[in-house]
Design a protein around this motif. Sequence first.
Motif, short mmCIF file in Angstrom:
data_model
loop_
_atom_site.label_atom_id
_atom_site.label_comp_id
_atom_site.label_asym_id
_atom_site.label_seq_id
_atom_site.Cartn_x
_atom_site.Cartn_y
_atom_site.Cartn_z
N VAL A 159 38.22 31.41 46.00
CA VAL A 159 38.50 32.85 46.09
C VAL A 159 38.13 33.30 47.50
O VAL A 159 36.97 33.25 47.88
CB VAL A 159 37.70 33.65 45.03
N HIS A 160 39.15 33.74 48.24
CA HIS A 160 38.93 34.03 49.66
C HIS A 160 38.79 35.52 49.96
O HIS A 160 38.35 35.89 51.04
CB HIS A 160 40.05 33.42 50.49
N GLU A 161 39.15 36.38 49.03
CA GLU A 161 39.00 37.82 49.25
C GLU A 161 37.56 38.22 48.92
O GLU A 161 37.06 37.97 47.82
CB GLU A 161 39.98 38.57 48.35
N ASP A 162 36.89 38.87 49.88
CA ASP A 162 35.47 39.18 49.74
C ASP A 162 35.16 40.03 48.51
O ASP A 162 34.23 39.75 47.76
CB ASP A 162 34.94 39.88 50.99
N GLY A 163 35.93 41.08 48.28
CA GLY A 163 35.67 41.96 47.15
C GLY A 163 35.80 41.25 45.82
O GLY A 163 34.97 41.42 44.92
N MET A 164 36.84 40.45 45.70
CA MET A 164 37.06 39.70 44.47
C MET A 164 35.96 38.67 44.26
O MET A 164 35.44 38.51 43.15
CB MET A 164 38.42 39.00 44.51
N ARG A 165 35.56 37.99 45.32
CA ARG A 165 34.51 36.97 45.22
C ARG A 165 33.18 37.62 44.79
O ARG A 165 32.49 37.09 43.92
CB ARG A 165 34.35 36.24 46.56
N ILE A 166 32.84 38.75 45.39
CA ILE A 166 31.60 39.44 45.02
C ILE A 166 31.65 39.89 43.56
O ILE A 166 30.67 39.75 42.82
CB ILE A 166 31.33 40.62 45.97
N GLY A 167 32.79 40.40 43.14
CA GLY A 167 32.94 40.84 41.75
C GLY A 167 32.80 39.69 40.76
O GLY A 167 32.14 39.82 39.73
N ILE A 168 33.41 38.56 41.09
CA ILE A 168 33.30 37.39 40.20
C ILE A 168 31.87 36.87 40.18
O ILE A 168 31.35 36.50 39.12
CB ILE A 168 34.31 36.30 40.63
N HIS A 169 31.22 36.85 41.34
CA HIS A 169 29.81 36.42 41.38
C HIS A 169 28.95 37.32 40.50
O HIS A 169 28.08 36.84 39.76
CB HIS A 169 29.28 36.46 42.82
N PHE A 170 29.18 38.63 40.57
CA PHE A 170 28.42 39.57 39.75
C PHE A 170 28.66 39.31 38.27
O PHE A 170 27.72 39.24 37.47
CB PHE A 170 28.79 41.01 40.11
N LEU A 171 29.94 39.14 37.89
CA LEU A 171 30.28 38.90 36.50
C LEU A 171 29.65 37.60 36.00
O LEU A 171 29.06 37.55 34.91
CB LEU A 171 31.80 38.86 36.33
N LEU A 172 29.76 36.54 36.80
CA LEU A 172 29.16 35.26 36.41
C LEU A 172 27.65 35.36 36.26
O LEU A 172 27.07 34.80 35.33
CB LEU A 172 29.51 34.17 37.43
N THR A 173 27.01 36.08 37.18
CA THR A 173 25.56 36.25 37.10
C THR A 173 25.16 37.00 35.84
O THR A 173 24.22 36.61 35.14
CB THR A 173 25.03 36.98 38.35
N MET A 174 25.88 38.08 35.51
CA MET A 174 25.56 38.84 34.31
C MET A 174 25.77 38.01 33.04
O MET A 174 24.97 38.07 32.11
CB MET A 174 26.41 40.12 34.24
N LEU A 175 26.84 37.22 33.02
CA LEU A 175 27.09 36.36 31.85
C LEU A 175 26.01 35.29 31.72
O LEU A 175 25.56 34.98 30.60
CB LEU A 175 28.47 35.72 31.95
N ALA A 176 25.59 34.71 32.84
CA ALA A 176 24.54 33.69 32.79
C ALA A 176 23.21 34.29 32.34
O ALA A 176 22.50 33.69 31.52
CB ALA A 176 24.39 33.02 34.16
N VAL A 177 22.87 35.46 32.85
CA VAL A 177 21.62 36.11 32.44
C VAL A 177 21.68 36.46 30.95
O VAL A 177 20.71 36.23 30.21
CB VAL A 177 21.36 37.37 33.30
N ALA A 178 22.82 36.96 30.49
CA ALA A 178 22.96 37.31 29.07
C ALA A 178 22.86 36.06 28.20
O ALA A 178 22.17 36.07 27.17
CB ALA A 178 24.28 38.03 28.83
N GLY A 179 23.53 35.00 28.60
CA GLY A 179 23.47 33.76 27.82
C GLY A 179 22.07 33.18 27.76
O GLY A 179 21.61 32.76 26.70
N ALA A 180 21.39 33.17 28.90
CA ALA A 180 20.02 32.66 28.93
C ALA A 180 19.09 33.54 28.10
O ALA A 180 18.22 33.03 27.39
CB ALA A 180 19.52 32.56 30.37
N ALA A 181 19.28 34.85 28.17
CA ALA A 181 18.44 35.76 27.40
C ALA A 181 18.63 35.54 25.90
O ALA A 181 17.66 35.51 25.14
CB ALA A 181 18.76 37.21 27.77
#
Length: 113
Positions: free
Chosen positions: A76-98
């Motif tokens: 993913v080369h578009e900065d906004g899209m990459r940041i959004g996907i990183h945020f979504l992945l982080t939230m999903l990982a935190v939720a799954g771990a919790a």
Amino acid sequence: AHHGGHHWLEERFTSVSLVLLSLWLIFSLVMLPELSLDILTEWLGSPWGAIPMALLIIIGFKHGLDGLKVAVDDYVHEDGMRIGIHFLLTMLAVAGAAIALFSLARIAFGAAA
């Protein structure tokens, strides 16, 4: 830039940790007299079962998140899209771990947790 060495080394440490913790899990399950719910609950209720299992959960989710982020960075080369996907992945990982840690706590401490 200039952070690749740190991430590379961190991935290797989490990989080795996951191998060791997975071997612990397999060995521990094989050493149990049987795999009944009562025996597994008793085993996860002890510090020797619950603490390494919590580490396995935390390190597993961290390692998976780091790997997914690297894949996103590569494709993913578009900065906004990459940041959004990183945020979504982080939230999903935190939720799954919790959820996994909460489930482990319920087993380790009983229904009162």
